[in-house]
Design a protein around this motif. Structure first.
Motif, short mmCIF file in Angstrom:
data_model
loop_
_atom_site.label_atom_id
_atom_site.label_comp_id
_atom_site.label_asym_id
_atom_site.label_seq_id
_atom_site.Cartn_x
_atom_site.Cartn_y
_atom_site.Cartn_z
N ARG A 1 0.86 -1.44 0.08
CA ARG A 1 -0.05 -0.05 0.06
C ARG A 1 0.91 1.19 0.13
N ASN A 2 2.04 1.39 0.80
CA ASN A 2 2.80 2.39 0.67
C ASN A 2 3.43 2.60 -0.39
N SER B 1 1.05 4.09 -2.87
CA SER B 1 0.49 5.34 -2.79
C SER B 1 1.80 6.50 -3.04
N GLU C 1 1.78 6.46 -7.16
CA GLU C 1 0.68 7.16 -7.57
C GLU C 1 0.88 8.85 -7.41
N ARG C 2 1.58 9.24 -6.21
CA ARG C 2 1.91 10.52 -5.79
C ARG C 2 2.89 11.01 -6.83
N ASP D 1 9.59 13.80 -2.24
CA ASP D 1 8.78 12.77 -2.87
C ASP D 1 9.44 11.91 -3.68
#
Ligand code: PMP
Length: 768
Positions: free
Chosen positions: A181-182, A185, A188-189, A283
């Motif tokens: 999941r990490n 996400s 996707e970011r 990021d």
């Protein structure tokens, strides 16, 4: 996916020895060592050590050429950057060729072997000094690569950060649910936010693989980077990706996310980062860690027959930690790099409480609920609440908030020289020449200080020194600054006037008939009489030609000049305090020019540096010389090169963009629009001022003109809610003070009028 197979060549060493003799004419001891895709052999000859590479058969020839050409380019531009040298074959070719046992043809190449140990193999070497040097060395590498390009730099590389989102389809191979999941996400970011933001950042060919396993150090001096190796991941991409890989936490001995700050600070000291770089950096760091996990797990699942090259042990926890630390790291980065901290990272209520702790409870705010500001540009201030506020109040950023010409001038001068006027340098002379060229009446020498208050303080010293007297004349309601001497001649609530100061009543053409200049002279005479009665002689008259703090009244022409005449008759000097009215504010360059009187001294502050502290006293030569001869007054920061560079840049913008004429034209449009609005909004009692200095007086009742102080205070708050910033002036606190930056255009006036209209409606409603 091709990139997932290692498929490393495996030539027997005796074959390698043959090729080395054939292609390069060298013989030596051979030692194999591991690599991700190529076969690597160390060659020790009597003279030196080499790295011989048998390239992966899948490797694109052009990509091999890219690496060789890049190394040659770096050597040419900055031979001190510690990268391997690329050696040609005996025939002068960049590469040679060899057939493996199964008949596959491989490209071979020879490079110098960089002595030392790979930093990743010695966790104890991962110190702050090592990380800082990693940053500086990488920055020198990137600086050397700036002018380099090669068509293969567009290669489709598995580790290319810019292509990270395609790994989303491989995340299904990540067994652990929360790790998956990490990773999803984060990727996707990166896809939706980070890469689009990178599109406008600096791009060039980058190494893109400078983690600790590709950095060589001398074990005797492990803080220095003695080599950067493995150019196999080079691509053309956002420069900041270089740091994202170097700083990423997977390979670090110390997994604490704060360690990346050292690397980034080192890099920034050689290749300064831009604000946009810093915004995406963390990021990208997370993105690189997510790529790592996705690739390692996918490789293990798809090619279980191959030995694993990478390990992802502990990586999911590091990703988890990094996600938690993200905002702290971003704030540390900004602080260390000298970028203003992000307002969105600080809660307004906490900041407010901290401010009381640090600045005391009486440090004033404009608004009942303080406006927490984050940044600004042109006519707009950006709030921490994410809203944009139209600035119709601030006269300091006269050529616009964060004006790029001024900003560049300040930072370039700061990067070159900043000192004081006891040394000889041109900036201060050039600025004085440019400034005095805008003034007449023999006002051609300058004394430099740092604020309007200081300028007025020095002016008061000059007038007292020249006349031998200490009596001062001011206008009622005047404000001239905050030093002890100057606050005595400011007529405010908190500033008791001393007996040597007398004030003249401000003409109130709104409530009374216009005052004839002759009456002004009479008023001046009687005020001077009061000074004399108190046992003082007149030294001078301080006048803000726009009488801003007295409510921006419409002053009859000849009024100030009549007072100036009376003052001269008593041997006093006239000081035009142009801190508010100067620099085009009223639609002409100077307030005394508009009011047609001749000052002996002009004082300047606020707008002249567009926010950079700069105050100037301009006067006639004999006045300054006489004063300086006796006092040798000196201000450490006054006239420093950075403030003067700001001053020059402000004058450039005013001249180049015709801002004085703009102030006159847009100011007239503003006044006309206000007069029109007054037809429907009965709270508006009077519209005054000129240029972009406009007073809007509110009245409870138009017949008896009762000052509407509480409505004015409420209006300022309501307008803030409507997204427009204004302030209050005047003895009754019933006048809106409108002083937008001089770059205001009619469209800003329209936005302002719309907000004012609805806010007046709201005030009327609340008043019942
Ligand atoms: N003179 C006038 C007319 C001013 O309005 C001000 C500041 N509002 C000053 C002097 C003092 O300037 P500073 O706050 O830069 O010391």
């Amino acid at each position: 996916m091709r990139f997932l197979r290692r498929n490393t060549p495996d030539l027997p060493l005796d074959k390698v020895a043959d090729v080395l003799v054939e292609e390069y004419g060298i013989e030596g001891d051979l030692t194999s060592f591991e690599s991700e895709r190529d076969q690597n052999v160390r060659v020790d000859t009597v003279e030196r050590s080499y790295l011989f590479k048998v390239c992966n058969a899948d490797e694109d020839e052009a990509v091999i050429d890219l690496q060789i050409q890049a190394l040659r380019h770096i050597e040419q531009v900055d031979s001190a950057v510690p990268v391997p040298r690329a050696f040609p074959t005996l025939s002068g070719a960049a590469t040679g060729r060899v057939l493996s046992r199964d008949g596959t043809s491989h490209t071979v190449r020879l490079m110098s072997f960089l002595d030392g140990v790979v930093a990743g193999s010695r966790p104890e070497f991962d110190t702050p000094a090592f990380r800082r040097n990693t940053g500086t060395t990488l920055a020198r590498l990137d600086s050397a690569l700036r002018g380099f390009f090669h068509p293969a730099a567009r290669q489709d590389h598995p580790w290319d950060m810019s292509r990270a989102p395609r790994l989303l389809e491989y995340t299904r191979h990540i067994g652990n649910d929360s790790a998956r999941r990490n990773v999803v996400s984060i990727l996707e970011r990166v896809r939706d936010h980070t890469l689009p933001a990178c599109a406008s950042l600096r791009h060039q060919v980058i190494h893109q693989d400078a983690h600790t396993w590709n950095l060589v150090v001398d074990p005797e001096d492990p803080a220095e980077i003695s080599g950067i190796i493995d150019f196999g991941d080079m691509v053309h991409g956002p420069l900041i990706n270089e740091l994202a890989v170097a700083a990423y936490l997977s390979g670090r001995a110390d997994p604490s996310p704060e360690t990346l700050v050292d690397i980034v600070a080192g890099y920034d000291s050689v290749m300064p980062l831009e604000r946009g770089d810093v915004e995406v950096l963390f990021d990208l760091v997370l993105g690189r860690m997510a790529m790592d996990l996705a690739i390692v797990e996918a490789r293990a699942a798809l090619f279980s027959d191959e030995s694993s090259y990478d390990s992802d042990e502990g990586l999911s926890e590091r990703i988890e930690n990094a996600l938690e630390a993200a905002s702290d790291v971003e704030n540390s980065l900004r602080r260390v790099l000298g970028f203003p901290s992000s307002a969105s990272g600080v809660s307004t209520s906490e900041l407010r409480a901290d401010r009381v702790t640090s600045l005391g409870r009486h440090s004033p705010h404009f608004y009942a609920e303080p406006l927490h500001v984050a940044s600004a540009e042109g006519m707009w201030i950006h709030g921490a609440d994410g809203r944009k506020y139209l600035d119709f109040y601030n006269n300091v950023p006269t050529v616009g908030h964060t004006n790029p010409h001024v900003t560049n001038a300040i930072s370039r001068q700061q990067a070159t020289l900043n000192t004081n006027t006891r040394y000889l340098y041109s900036t201060v002379v050039e600025y004085a020449q440019r400034l005095t060229a805008t003034l007449d009446h023999g006002l051609d020498v300058c004394l430099f200080v740092n604020s309007g208050s200081e300028a007025n303080d020095v002016a008061s010293q000059i007038v007292k020194h020249r006349t031998g007297a200490d009596g001062l004349l001011i206008m009622a309601g005047a404000y001239h600054g905050m030093t002890e001497a100057v606050s005595e001649m400011s007529d405010g609530e908190f500033m008791p006037r001393s007996p040597n100061v007398a004030a003249i009543t401000v003409p109130d053409g709104f409530r009374h008939a216009p005052v004839a200049p002759a009456r002004a002279a009479d008023e001046a005479e009687s005020a001077i009489g009061r000074i004399k009665e108190a046992g003082h002689e007149l030294a001078g008259f301080f006048i803000d030609p726009a009488m801003t703090s007295s409510g921006i009244p419409n002053v009859p022409h000849g009024f100030i000049d009549a007072i100036a005449g009376a003052v001269r008759g008593h041997g006093g000097l006239v000081v035009s305090d142009e801190v508010q009215a100067g620099f085009g504010r009223t639609g002409v360059m100077w307030g005394h020019e508009r009011e047609r009187f001749v000052p002996d001294i002009v004082t300047i502050g606020k707008p002249v540096g567009n926010g950079q502290p700069l105050g100037v006293v301009v006067t006639r030569r004999e006045i300054l010389d006489g004063f300086m001869e006796q006092t040798e007054l000196f201000s450490t920061f006054g006239g420093n090169p950075v403030s003067c560079a700001a001053g020059l840049a402000v004058l450039d913008v005013i001249e180049n963009e015709g801002l004085v004429a703009n102030s006159a034209a847009v100011g007239q449009y503003l006044k006309d629009s206000l007069v029109q609005l007054a037809e429907t909004r009965s709270l508006i009692g009077d519209v005054r001022g000129s240029g972009l200095l406009v007073g809007l007086e509110l009245v409870g009742n138009r017949d008896n003109k009762t000052p509407a102080a509480s409505e004015t205070a409420l209006l300022v708050e309501v307008m803030r809610e409507a997204g427009v910033l204004v302030g209050i002036a005047g003895p009754n606190r019933s006048t809106l003070k409108l002083r937008p930056p001089l770059i205001a255009r009619p469209r800003h006036v329209d936005i302002f009028i719309e907000a004012l209209d609805s806010s007046l409606g709201e005030v009327e409603r609340q008043r019942g």
